[in-house]
Design a protein around this motif. Structure first.
Motif: not given
Length: 221
Positions: A145-151, A205-212
């Motif tokens: 299962t390959h997941l990334d926030a960038s299309k 994230g794809p909906k603007g979620e911020i990752w720190q």
């Protein structure tokens, strides 16, 4: 950990805060703050670079100075996995060659698991980017299962799968926020035999979620 098995990539030299690398037949100079020593090769070797990355206002972002002979992108290969390389605004070229020992280690674990349990292991690859870890793991026999926030990153991974001739490999491509997806999988009771993750220090994230990473990594783990 030392990258072995590369034929299309070489670290040619380093020093004075820089590294000189060869990607296929093209040479690039990138910043390397840990290279505190003097360069080994003569300056003429460094002057032959096809691209030089100069840092911008932030540590990671900057811009490339590229020669006219350099194409927009080109194909490379590692242990049968084919993929596209190209200069990005984030100083790398669409993949991270120093991670090859991790791909090989994972492949060994997949093969050992399959032999022991007589089934393919299910792997979740978070922050999976352009897909080399996913493709290498799938070629070794894993269900990924390959997941990334960038299309854009997921699309590049999809293209790399086609380049590698792995269109029928069991890889599920997902564009989503890693934290949201993992929480949803936990609620559903979905389980994996292994989890790969290479999180950035900062991301969206794809909906603007911020990752720190210093705030969100403990929660994710």
């Amino acid at each position: 950990l030392y990258p072995e098995g590369w034929t299309d990539y070489r670290l040619l030299d380093s020093g004075q805060g820089l590294k000189l690398e060869q990607f296929s037949c093209y040479r690039f100079i990138r910043p390397e703050p840990q290279a505190l020593w003097e360069k080994f090769l003569p300056e003429a070797e460094w002057a032959s670079a096809d691209g030089v990355f100069t840092t911008g206002s932030t540590e990671e972002k900057g811009r490339w100075l590229l020669s006219d002979r350099l194409p927009t992108s080109w194909s490379m290969e590692f242990e049968g996995i084919k993929f596209t390389a190209l200069p990005t605004p984030f100083r790398h070229l669409g993949f991270f060659p120093e991670q090859a020992p991790h791909w090989q280690w994972t492949a060994d674990k997949i093969k050992a698991f399959t032999t022991k349990y007589n089934r393919a292991p299910k792997l979740l690859n978070l922050f999976a980017y352009s897909g080399l870890a996913s493709l290498h793991a799938a070629a070794a026999g894993g269900e990924i299962t390959h997941l990334d926030a960038s299309k854009k990153a997921v699309a590049q991974a999809f293209d790399n799968r086609a380049l590698s001739g792995l269109e029928n490999a069991p890889i599920r491509f997902i564009t989503d926020d890693a934290l949201r997806f993992v929480a949803r999988e936990q609620r559903r009771g979905n389980r994996y035999d292994g989890i790969l993750l290479d999180p950035p220090k900062y991301g969206r994230g794809p909906k603007g979620e911020i990752w720190q990473i210093n705030e969100n990594l403990p929660e994710l783990l």
